[in-house]
Design a protein around this motif. Structure first.
Motif, PDB file in Angstrom:
ATOM      1  N   MET A 153       8.348  -3.798   2.325  1.00  0.00           N
ATOM      2  CA  MET A 153       7.749  -3.669   3.648  1.00  0.00           C
ATOM      3  C   MET A 153       7.492  -2.199   3.959  1.00  0.00           C
ATOM      4  N   LEU A 154       6.667  -1.969   4.945  1.00  0.00           N
ATOM      5  CA  LEU A 154       6.461  -0.630   5.478  1.00  0.00           C
ATOM      6  C   LEU A 154       7.305  -0.493   6.741  1.00  0.00           C
TER       7      LEU A 154
ATOM      8  N   GLY B  76      17.556   0.141   1.851  1.00  0.00           N
ATOM      9  CA  GLY B  76      16.479  -0.573   2.524  1.00  0.00           C
ATOM     10  C   GLY B  76      16.734  -0.639   4.017  1.00  0.00           C
ATOM     11  N   THR B  77      16.049  -1.540   4.683  1.00  0.00           N
ATOM     12  CA  THR B  77      16.105  -1.602   6.138  1.00  0.00           C
ATOM     13  C   THR B  77      16.233  -3.036   6.620  1.00  0.00           C
ATOM     14  N   ILE B  78      16.781  -3.193   7.812  1.00  0.00           N
ATOM     15  CA  ILE B  78      16.745  -4.501   8.477  1.00  0.00           C
ATOM     16  C   ILE B  78      15.699  -4.491   9.586  1.00  0.00           C
TER      17      ILE B  78
ATOM     18  N   GLY C 101       0.797  -1.217   0.000  1.00  0.00           N
ATOM     19  CA  GLY C 101       0.000   0.000   0.000  1.00  0.00           C
ATOM     20  C   GLY C 101       0.827   1.263   0.000  1.00  0.00           C
ATOM     21  N   GLY C 102       2.136   1.126   0.134  1.00  0.00           N
ATOM     22  CA  GLY C 102       3.010   2.286   0.109  1.00  0.00           C
ATOM     23  C   GLY C 102       3.413   2.663  -1.299  1.00  0.00           C
TER      24      GLY C 102
ATOM     25  N   LYS D 133      12.621  -1.849   0.831  1.00  0.00           N
ATOM     26  CA  LYS D 133      13.068  -3.239   0.770  1.00  0.00           C
ATOM     27  C   LYS D 133      13.626  -3.695   2.109  1.00  0.00           C
ATOM     28  N   ASN D 134      13.226  -4.891   2.507  1.00  0.00           N
ATOM     29  CA  ASN D 134      13.868  -5.538   3.642  1.00  0.00           C
ATOM     30  C   ASN D 134      15.197  -6.108   3.166  1.00  0.00           C
TER      31      ASN D 134
END
Length: 564
Positions: free
Chosen positions: A306-307, A335-337, A273-274, A298-299
């Motif tokens: 992901m949000l 991205g994020t962890i 939805g983002g 991105k994870n």
């Protein structure tokens, strides 16, 4: 550099960072920041502490470290940015490259042209369509206006009852804030546990601590209605029929990306939805970037979208978007962890990477370990922390880490976040060279010791299970021989009270005859943190016992009632 017209929509976290970065890298750029709210650069993560009264004045949430309020005059003078507050963007015309705006206070309208546009519209609170949600006394905590109202309500309702719907980060932080303000608080969480970013073993420890501070927590059931009288909240009805009287309901079940503007403009949205962005924070329109809570990212472990609505990430994303808007696509956001931390009274709860549940859902074959220990030597005022380490069983690569407790949780989580980002393995961390001195840590830091526990398990030197598994064995009638190897004084002060056998480790070798006659019988060993429990397992196995399990984390990690 040539003059560029940069328009930024949204003035909380990502927007001001993007605008400032763009102007800093191109002094000739015309940077305009449009904000619907009357304030700019609000420290929204500080709202619970403002509600509690710990943050004394609202301007502290809007100020620089030097105490200067970040208002339009500040942005004009210090940053060279035109900031317009109380100005809502109504539409984006991608073909004409303009945005239509409207003043919230006066109704004035207009259009603003752009060469590059940065969308930072943030998120909106999730409020389910419950009967009674429109009643006076129902609120959220996602804006400074919410915080102002909740602070006033809390101050005027000391001793009153409040129900918080949702036991995530916002819900638990709000719970603390209202209790500190003198209210009687119940948290209602539809999931089986609070703080879903934690696995149950640690979430239950946080819940145990919160209840010891006066919080009432109900899990595994949602609410079906908000009840009222004369237009005001009088209570809530749970899905199982129970009724809880209250004069305040705080909806804290999370947030959703605020993407209506982007959607109407035809920008691509992702499965979460983002807004879809690439590594440059560029949207499906090459002249439009986006950052903050409104985007999906991105994870870095699973590569899945992901949000991640967190202020630190919003600032990083905004920095990249602002740079690329003026210099071209030179900066990237990988991205994020998924790192995070929250305060729960004098406790803290943090995690980085994947929980065990999330790792298994992503298809990993995982191994885990739980460790409990002081955060520094006892003679330096140690406080306990409990952590869980998750790794790939095949490669030893660290996938996730979580830590809770009274001690320095932030240090442990930060260390392991860098290990995850670096793709390090359990063996790597087990030999990490970290700063050490007694005022700050143990000689073998807690996170390294946690890696040692998992290393022993992976090498077959230790068999361990978390306390929740041991409790399930007891509840299901599969009662093992419980062996407490602490000293008599420790045992007298606190114990499980479940028929355990006390044999201090120092006496074990002389008292092996008191162990089960059947050397295949299940035995669970433990102590305060289970270091002695592990040593006991080694002794018993050396004497032919082949079904010995260490209760990982010992009594410190036992989240259930103890006998005292």
């Amino acid at each position: 550099m040539s003059t560029a017209r940069i328009v930024v929509i949204g003035g909380t976290a990502a927007g001001p960072k993007a605008a400032s970065r763009a102007k800093r890298l191109n002094e000739e750029a015309e940077v305009t920041l449009l904000q619907k709210a009357p304030e700019l650069s609000m420290a929204s993560c500080g709202y619970p502490y403002y509600v509690a009264g710990e943050v004394k004045g609202r301007d502290m949430l809007l100020a620089t470290p030097a105490g200067v309020v970040r208002d339009p005059a500040f942005f004009a003078g210090a940053k060279g940015i035109t900031a317009k507050v109380s100005t809502e963007v109504m539409a984006i015309d991608r073909k004409a490259k303009t945005v239509a705006w409207k003043r919230v206070d006066t109704g004035e309208t207009g259009h603003l042209p752009y060469d590059k546009l940065i969308v930072c519209t943030g998120s909106r609170p999730k409020v389910p369509p419950l009967p009674g949600r429109e009643l006076d006394g129902v609120t959220t905590l996602t804006s400074l206006e919410d915080a102002d109202g909740l602070r006033a309500l809390a101050a005027s309702s000391k001793g009153g009852k409040a129900v918080i719907v949702g036991g995530g980060l916002i819900g638990i932080e709000t719970c603390e804030a209202l209790i500190e303000a003198g209210m009687d608080v119940t948290v209602v969480e539809a999931l089986p546990q609070i703080l879903s970013f934690l696995d149950p073993e640690l979430a239950l420890l946080v819940q145990k601590h919160a209840t010891s501070k006066g919080a009432k927590i109900i899990t595994g059931v949602g609410i079906s209605a908000i009840n009222g009288q004369d237009g005001k909240v009088s209570g809530v009805t749970l899905a199982d029929g129970r009724e809880l009287p209250c004069g305040l309901v705080v909806m804290a079940i999370g947030v959703a990306p605020n993407t209506a503007l982007a959607k109407d403009a035809g920008l691509a949205l992702g499965p979460t939805g983002g807004i879809v962005t690439d590594e440059y924070m560029r949207t499906s329109d090459p002249d439009i970037y986006a950052a903050g809570d409104c985007v999906e990212i991105k994870n870095r472990i699973t590569n899945a979208p992901m949000l991640a609505p967190f202020g630190d990430l919003a600032n990083l994303e905004g920095r990249v978007a602002g740079e690329n808007a003026v210099l071209g696509d030179t900066a990237t956001f990988p991205g994020t962890i998924g790192s995070g931390i929250c305060k729960v009274f004098d406790f803290a709860a943090a995690s980085s990477g994947l929980s065990e549940r999330k790792a298994r859902e992503a298809g990993f074959d995982v191994v885990t370990a739980i460790n409990a220990s002081p955060d520094k030597p006892g003679f330096m005022g140690a406080k306990p922390v409990v952590s869980k380490l998750i790794a790939d069983a095949k490669t030893g690569r660290i996938l996730g880490f979580a830590c809770v407790g009274l001690g320095n949780v932030n240090r442990q989580a930060a260390e392991m976040a860098m290990a995850i980002l670096g793709g390090l393995t359990v063996d790597d961390v087990a030999m990490a060279d970290l700063p050490y001195a007694p005022p700050f840590s143990l000689a073998i830091d807690h996170s390294i010791a946690t890696a040692h526990v998992l290393q022993n398990k992976m090498r077959g030197l230790m068999r361990g299970e978390p306390s929740t598994v041991v409790k399930s064995w007891l509840d299901n009638g599969n009662k093992p021989f419980l062996l407490d190897v602490r000293g008599q004084k420790e045992f007298d002060e606190m114990r499980l009270g479940l028929g355990e056998k006390l044999v201090p480790l120092g006496q074990l070798r002389k008292r092996l005859g008191e162990m089960p006659a059947d050397k295949h019988a299940p035995i669970v060993t433990y102590c305060k943190v289970s270091m002695r429990g592990y040593e006991t397992q080694r002794v018993l196995e050396a004497n032919g016992y082949d079904n010995v399990t260490v209760m990982e984390g010992g009594l410190v990690a036992w989240p259930f009632q103890l006998e005292k």
